[in-house]
Design a protein around this motif. Structure first.
Motif, PDB file in Angstrom:
ATOM      1  N   HIS A 306       0.826  -1.213   0.000  1.00 15.29           N
ATOM      2  CA  HIS A 306       0.000   0.000   0.000  1.00 15.29           C
ATOM      3  C   HIS A 306       0.859   1.262   0.000  1.00 15.29           C
ATOM      4  N   SER A 307       0.259   2.328  -0.436  1.00 14.64           N
ATOM      5  CA  SER A 307       0.960   3.616  -0.506  1.00 14.64           C
ATOM      6  C   SER A 307       1.305   4.116   0.895  1.00 14.64           C
ATOM      7  N   ALA A 308       2.452   4.800   0.991  1.00 13.54           N
ATOM      8  CA  ALA A 308       2.847   5.382   2.276  1.00 13.54           C
ATOM      9  C   ALA A 308       2.060   6.646   2.567  1.00 13.54           C
ATOM     10  N   PHE A 309       1.398   7.163   1.539  1.00 18.15           N
ATOM     11  CA  PHE A 309       0.612   8.378   1.711  1.00 18.15           C
ATOM     12  C   PHE A 309      -0.876   8.058   1.761  1.00 18.15           C
ATOM     13  N   LYS A 331      -4.617   1.451   9.418  1.00 24.35           N
ATOM     14  CA  LYS A 331      -4.572   0.199   8.673  1.00 24.35           C
ATOM     15  C   LYS A 331      -5.360   0.345   7.372  1.00 24.35           C
ATOM     16  N   PRO A 332      -4.815  -0.147   6.264  1.00 27.84           N
ATOM     17  CA  PRO A 332      -5.429   0.065   4.950  1.00 27.84           C
ATOM     18  C   PRO A 332      -6.885  -0.368   4.861  1.00 27.84           C
ATOM     19  N   GLU A 333      -7.238  -1.444   5.552  1.00 27.13           N
ATOM     20  CA  GLU A 333      -8.612  -1.952   5.437  1.00 27.13           C
ATOM     21  C   GLU A 333      -9.654  -1.015   6.029  1.00 27.13           C
ATOM     22  N   TYR A 334      -9.188  -0.013   6.812  1.00 27.47           N
ATOM     23  CA  TYR A 334     -10.135   0.940   7.409  1.00 27.47           C
ATOM     24  C   TYR A 334     -10.009   2.344   6.809  1.00 27.47           C
ATOM     25  N   SER A 335      -9.145   2.506   5.839  1.00 30.75           N
ATOM     26  CA  SER A 335      -8.954   3.816   5.213  1.00 30.75           C
ATOM     27  C   SER A 335     -10.214   4.252   4.471  1.00 30.75           C
ATOM     28  N   GLY A 336     -10.540   5.508   4.594  1.00 31.47           N
ATOM     29  CA  GLY A 336     -11.693   6.062   3.888  1.00 31.47           C
ATOM     30  C   GLY A 336     -13.019   5.775   4.557  1.00 31.47           C
ATOM     31  N   MET A 337     -12.990   5.103   5.697  1.00 36.13           N
ATOM     32  CA  MET A 337     -14.225   4.784   6.414  1.00 36.13           C
ATOM     33  C   MET A 337     -14.444   5.750   7.568  1.00 36.13           C
ATOM     34  N   GLU A 341     -18.277   3.032  10.554  1.00 36.99           N
ATOM     35  CA  GLU A 341     -18.126   1.962   9.563  1.00 36.99           C
ATOM     36  C   GLU A 341     -16.958   1.038   9.911  1.00 36.99           C
ATOM     37  N   ALA A 342     -15.854   1.626  10.391  1.00 36.59           N
ATOM     38  CA  ALA A 342     -14.669   0.829  10.711  1.00 36.59           C
ATOM     39  C   ALA A 342     -14.926  -0.098  11.895  1.00 36.59           C
ATOM     40  N   PHE A 343     -15.548   0.430  12.952  1.00 37.90           N
ATOM     41  CA  PHE A 343     -15.790  -0.388  14.139  1.00 37.90           C
ATOM     42  C   PHE A 343     -16.800  -1.496  13.855  1.00 37.90           C
ATOM     43  N   ILE A 368      -5.370   2.016  14.169  1.00 36.94           N
ATOM     44  CA  ILE A 368      -4.085   2.664  13.936  1.00 36.94           C
ATOM     45  C   ILE A 368      -2.956   1.641  13.978  1.00 36.94           C
ATOM     46  N   THR A 369      -2.004   1.762  13.053  1.00 37.08           N
ATOM     47  CA  THR A 369      -0.837   0.874  13.037  1.00 37.08           C
ATOM     48  C   THR A 369       0.153   1.289  14.125  1.00 37.08           C
ATOM     49  N   LYS A 370       1.121   0.418  14.398  1.00 43.78           N
ATOM     50  CA  LYS A 370       2.138   0.729  15.413  1.00 43.78           C
ATOM     51  C   LYS A 370       2.986   1.933  14.995  1.00 43.78           C
ATOM     52  N   VAL A 371       3.392   1.943  13.724  1.00 45.38           N
ATOM     53  CA  VAL A 371       4.161   3.094  13.223  1.00 45.38           C
ATOM     54  C   VAL A 371       3.277   4.335  13.220  1.00 45.38           C
ATOM     55  N   GLY A 372       2.009   4.159  12.875  1.00 43.68           N
ATOM     56  CA  GLY A 372       1.071   5.276  12.833  1.00 43.68           C
ATOM     57  C   GLY A 372       0.904   5.964  14.174  1.00 43.68           C
ATOM     58  N   LYS A 373       0.941   5.173  15.261  1.00 40.50           N
ATOM     59  CA  LYS A 373       0.816   5.775  16.590  1.00 40.50           C
ATOM     60  C   LYS A 373       1.979   6.720  16.877  1.00 40.50           C
TER      61      LYS A 373
END
Length: 474
Positions: A306-309, A331-337, A341-343, A368-373
């Motif tokens: 997946h894109s870093a952006f 996490k990509p699977e929750y992007s744009g939600m 919707e994500a929960f 949120i990913t570990k790096v994202g935090k």
């Protein structure tokens, strides 16, 4: 384009004035050195003289600004005498500024002192001629209807009749008559076709840029309609109200109209702020380009598929939508939600209430990913927004860029969108996510209504402290 025509006019004047001043000093030098046969005290290089003039020009432009020569009412007023008189004073003060600079720097710019007198005379003539040319250019542009503001006039008053007739017959005024909401007796005979039964109908069908109100009936409602649609609003006061007017007074023909501003951040102030944003973004991108490259590599190593952006649709000035750039932290699977919707997708709908109750925040958010935090805690995920600033989508400082649905039920949403959204702002430095949504919006509205250069400076330095301490970062 139409909403910012006044800013474009002022920028044309500033550029024209700068060129006129530099040319006047250069020609004064050429006349004295190469045309006048009389000897001079010492030799000064033309390049040094012009370069110094360029450095002093900003001071000269500030002098011209202080004299009110960038006000639309002075430049486009019927009488040229107020402008010509102030230009004469500006020419004197501008040359005086150059002499003072020369005296303290000791650069010997004037081989003979009479050259300063020549420069003063040429400055005055060049400024007058340059402004006449700009005025002619502006009139041609207005007559071609490239930048005229569409105007709706509302109110049962003699001023309605006068304004309608003036605007309809003078496209060089910068306005084009779009509609009139008034009784037929207040509408000129040849403009009856411009009548509308209600303001709502006129706004819907004409899509104006400005509203002129000529009576005191339902002023709050009319002003609210202007704010909601991000329109300019002028109130034409009675003679008794002129002494207590607020806002910028402008003469439309012979009729005084007060522009009631929803925010002080407009016109030249907005231009200066935009210039600062561009300079800041360019410098910041140069400084952070290597850290951004490192973050990109880390994110790609963590998830090469997946894109870093991450881009998301947000709102900015005048309800305009744009793509907001960030480093991916979710996490990509929750992007744009949405959070709901994500929960629901992850099978934990019970988290929705907790998330909203805590001000759109959840400790150890499973999305949120570990790096994202780490990126969110240090605000490094927002570095790509420097490119949004450079593009003009957002400003360095302003209300937070909001999701299209966030302000749907918020009464003063239009006020927040009167200015560009910001990378940082008053609400962010006042607690970021530690304060509830309603309070954050109240702080954003306060910023819009009370903007000042000093407030921006204070927010800028407060942002540095907040980011370094990690206050409110989630």
């Amino acid at each position: 384009m139409r909403k910012k025509s006044d800013l474009i006019l002022r920028l044309c004047l500033i550029i024209g004035d700068a060129v006129a001043l530099i040319l006047s000093f250069a020609i004064a030098y050429i006349i004295r050195i190469y045309v006048d046969p009389r000897p001079y005290m010492f030799e000064a290089q033309l390049s040094d003289f012009i370069l110094t003039s360029v450095w002093v020009v900003p001071v000269m432009l500030i002098i011209i600004m202080a004299l009110g020569l960038y006000r639309k009412s002075i430049f486009l007023g019927r009488s040229r005498l107020p402008e010509v008189g102030r230009l004469f004073i500006a020419a004197i003060l501008s040359v005086a500024a150059l002499i003072v600079y020369d005296f303290f720097k000791g650069e010997n710019l004037f081989p003979v002192r009479v050259m300063a007198v020549t420069a003063m005379g040429l400055s005055f003539v060049f400024l007058v001629v340059e402004r006449a040319l700009v005025r002619l250019l502006i009139k041609v542009i207005f007559r071609k209807d490239y930048a005229t503001k569409r105007a709706v006039i509302i109110g049962n008053s003699k001023n309605t009749e006068y304004l309608a007739d003036y605007i309809a017959s003078r496209p060089e005024s910068g306005y084009r008559l779009a509609g009139i909401v008034a009784n037929r007796k207040y509408i000129p005979h040849d403009l009856k076709t411009h009548q509308y039964s209600s303001l709502k109908d006129a706004l819907k069908k004409t899509r104006p840029d400005v509203i002129f109100q000529t009576d005191e009936k339902s002023t709050e409602y009319v002003y609210k309609q202007a704010v909601n649609r991000h329109l300019l609003y002028y109130f034409v006061p009675s003679e008794t109200a002129l002494s207590s007017h607020f806002g910028e007074l402008e003469l439309i023909g012979n009729t005084p109209a007060v522009m009631v501003m929803a925010t002080p951040l407009n016109g030249l102030s907005a231009g200066v702020k935009r210039l600062f944003d561009i300079l800041f973004a360019l410098v910041a991108i140069l400084i952070t380009i290597i850290p951004m490259a490192i973050i990109w590599v880390i994110l790609k190593c963590a998830d090469i598929k997946h894109s870093a952006f991450y881009t998301d649709e947000r709102l900015t000035q005048y309800n305009r939508r744009f793509r907001c750039y960030k480093f991916r932290s979710m996490k990509p699977e929750y992007s744009g939600m949405t959070a709901e919707e994500a929960f629901i997708k992850m099978g934990k709908p019970e988290l929705i209430k907790k998330y909203r109750r805590d001000g759109d925040y959840m400790k150890n958010d499973p999305r949120i990913t570990k790096v994202g935090k780490i990126l969110r805690r240090t605000s490094l995920d927002e570095l790509p927004q420097l490119f949004n600033i450079l593009k003009g989508d957002i400003s360095l400082i302003g209300p937070r860029a909001l999701l299209p649905g966030e302000l749907r039920d918020y009464g003063d949403r239009s006020l927040i969108l009167m200015v560009r959204s910001g990378l940082t702002g008053f609400a962010q430095v006042s607690g970021r996510r530690d304060i509830p949504f309603e309070e954050r919006r109240a702080l954003d509205i306060y910023y819009v209504k009370n903007w000042s250069l000093w407030l921006d400076i204070a927010i800028f330095f407060k942002t540095i402290v907040v980011v370094l301490k990690g206050e409110g970062a989630k």
